[in-house]
Design an enzyme around this catalytic site. Structure first.
Site, PDB file in Angstrom:
ATOM      1  N   ASP A  17       0.670  -0.978  -0.279  1.00 58.95           N
ATOM      2  CA  ASP A  17      -0.388  -0.076   0.133  1.00 58.95           C
ATOM      3  C   ASP A  17       0.717   1.111  -0.323  1.00 58.95           C
ATOM      4  O   ASP A  17       0.882   2.039   1.030  1.00 58.95           O
ATOM      5  CB  ASP A  17      -1.031  -0.044   1.331  1.00 58.95           C
ATOM      6  CG  ASP A  17      -2.074   1.164   0.974  1.00 58.95           C
ATOM      7  OD1 ASP A  17      -2.842   0.912   0.327  1.00 58.95           O
ATOM      8  OD2 ASP A  17      -2.361   1.198   2.335  1.00 58.95           O
ATOM      9  N   GLU A  96      -5.868   5.289  -9.262  1.00 53.73           N
ATOM     10  CA  GLU A  96      -7.789   5.853  -8.993  1.00 53.73           C
ATOM     11  C   GLU A  96      -7.851   6.659 -10.142  1.00 53.73           C
ATOM     12  O   GLU A  96      -7.316   7.760 -10.741  1.00 53.73           O
ATOM     13  CB  GLU A  96      -7.162   6.320  -7.969  1.00 53.73           C
ATOM     14  CG  GLU A  96      -8.220   6.281  -7.263  1.00 53.73           C
ATOM     15  CD  GLU A  96      -8.504   6.532  -5.508  1.00 53.73           C
ATOM     16  OE1 GLU A  96      -9.248   6.707  -4.560  1.00 53.73           O
ATOM     17  OE2 GLU A  96      -7.152   5.677  -4.979  1.00 53.73           O
ATOM     18  N   LYS A 132      -8.445   2.597 -10.280  1.00 54.39           N
ATOM     19  CA  LYS A 132      -9.534   2.266  -8.859  1.00 54.39           C
ATOM     20  C   LYS A 132     -10.725   3.513  -8.866  1.00 54.39           C
ATOM     21  O   LYS A 132     -10.124   4.026  -8.913  1.00 54.39           O
ATOM     22  CB  LYS A 132      -8.213   2.672  -7.596  1.00 54.39           C
ATOM     23  CG  LYS A 132      -8.496   2.270  -6.541  1.00 54.39           C
ATOM     24  CD  LYS A 132      -7.213   1.877  -5.782  1.00 54.39           C
ATOM     25  CE  LYS A 132      -7.703   1.880  -4.344  1.00 54.39           C
ATOM     26  NZ  LYS A 132      -6.012   2.367  -3.115  1.00 54.39           N
ATOM     27  N   THR A 156     -13.063   0.481  -4.228  1.00 53.61           N
ATOM     28  CA  THR A 156     -11.921   1.428  -2.868  1.00 53.61           C
ATOM     29  C   THR A 156     -13.142   2.131  -2.245  1.00 53.61           C
ATOM     30  O   THR A 156     -14.342   2.604  -2.025  1.00 53.61           O
ATOM     31  CB  THR A 156     -11.046   1.912  -3.491  1.00 53.61           C
ATOM     32  OG1 THR A 156     -10.607   2.316  -1.642  1.00 53.61           O
ATOM     33  CG2 THR A 156     -11.422   3.165  -3.549  1.00 53.61           C
ATOM     34  N   PHE A 178     -12.244  -1.497   3.995  1.00 51.93           N
ATOM     35  CA  PHE A 178     -10.880  -1.182   4.345  1.00 51.93           C
ATOM     36  C   PHE A 178     -11.423  -2.001   6.226  1.00 51.93           C
ATOM     37  O   PHE A 178     -12.659  -1.655   7.405  1.00 51.93           O
ATOM     38  CB  PHE A 178     -11.522   0.642   4.633  1.00 51.93           C
ATOM     39  CG  PHE A 178     -11.392   1.205   3.577  1.00 51.93           C
ATOM     40  CD1 PHE A 178     -10.406   1.026   2.140  1.00 51.93           C
ATOM     41  CD2 PHE A 178     -11.166   2.754   3.772  1.00 51.93           C
ATOM     42  CE1 PHE A 178     -10.216   0.934   1.728  1.00 51.93           C
ATOM     43  CE2 PHE A 178      -9.974   3.166   2.933  1.00 51.93           C
ATOM     44  CZ  PHE A 178     -10.019   2.539   1.255  1.00 51.93           C
TER      45      PHE A 178
END
Length: 317
Positions: A17, A96, A132, A156, A178
């Site tokens: 990450d 993203e 993303k 996400t 998450f």
């Protein structure tokens, strides 16, 4: 003895990450994920300065919309960084779509096409990239269309069962529920600290994994947003785990076995009727934590995106 990081890799695919090339090379993850916050951090890393200068020097000067030029520069830089990361991981790089497009399906699809085209120019095929998108209704609809074009997506900012189910219904390649941000919300609400087994974020991701198994869906679950190695280890067996360099270093510095905590069997699932938009919105609305954290997450990514744009505009002159 085996490090806990190596032991964890026997149960889950480990994803970095971060955009830090040194960290990716050191911990040898399968994949890597990025977002505006991580790109902003990478913007100051010494190893990226030549890449940044070279990428920005190729952005043509125009007399037109300055903001459009800056946004294009952000995309070019994100893909250039992703292309460098792809040289260090055997799997995929997540890139993203700007958070400001989270409620615009056609714009999200168009941006995804632009990113894939830029990756292609770097010699990185779409099979090495995950687009993303935020897990809004509009983001999920964009992902559904992109998946039909063989452009795989990573959904996400996922905090609710409704979001997860809608992603499964849409045939999304991967979801990132998450952990840490879920737990942050409950800690603030209750004033409690949680052990890993009772951790609300851990329980949420385990529930998403159970939903995948129960429905026999092909979607990959990747736990994200970890605060502690206890949370990470409590999800050993989740198909993928995206972990920050700080926690990767902790795991790499500890020895011992890691027991599987999550087991998936999607061979005999029974799928439910796909959620309608009304059912999705009602289900998500019923979860106060999910509402708060999705909205906050989109705002925070957008703030970092704007900061990154300002930094790039300054370097573009």
């Amino acid at each position: 003895m085996t490090t806990q990081l190596d032991a964890l890799k026997s149960h889950s695919l480990v994803v970095a990450d971060t955009g830090d090339l040194d960290a990716i090379e050191r911990y040898r993850p399968q994949d890597a994920t990025t977002n505006p916050s991580l790109l902003l951090k990478a913007f100051d890393l010494p190893g990226y300065q030549t890449l940044i200068d070279n990428t920005l020097s190729e952005i043509p000067a125009t007399d037109g919309d300055r903001q459009a030029r800056v946004e294009h520069a952000v995309d070019r830089l994100a893909v250039a960084m992703g292309a460098e990361i792809s040289k260090l991981v055997p799997g995929r790089v997540s890139t993203e779509v700007a958070a400001r497009l989270s409620f615009d399906t056609p714009a999200s699809i168009a941006k995804a096409h632009e990113l894939i085209e830029l990756y292609d120019k770097h010699g990185v095929g779409r099979d090495r990239v995950l687009i993303k998108l935020a897990s809004t209704w509009e983001g999920i609809r964009a992902a559904e269309q992109l998946e039909k074009e063989d452009i795989n997506c990573n959904l996400t900012l996922l905090f609710s069962d409704a979001q997860a189910q809608a992603c499964f219904d849409a045939g999304v390649f991967l979801v990132s529920p998450f952990v840490g941000r879920v737990t942050d919300w409950y800690k603030k609400e209750t004033g409690r600290d949680y052990m890993p087994e009772e951790d609300p974020g851990v329980q949420f991701v385990r529930g998403v994994c159970e939903r995948v198994s129960r429905g026999g869906y092909d979607t990959v679950v990747m736990g994200a947003s970890f605060r502690t190695i206890g949370q990470v280890l409590a999800l050993a067996g989740c198909p993928r785990l995206t972990i920050s360099p700080v926690l990767l270093e902790e795991l790499d510095g500890m020895q011992g076995e890691v027991e599987r905590q999550v087991t998936l069997d999607t061979s005999s699932g029974s799928r439910s009727t796909p959620l309608t938009e009304a059912e999705f919105r009602w289900g998500h609305n019923g979860d106060a934590m999910a509402n708060d954290k999705l909205a906050e997450g989109i705002r925070r990514f957008d703030e970092d995106q704007r900061t990154l744009e300002a930094r790039i505009a300054e370097r573009l002159g």
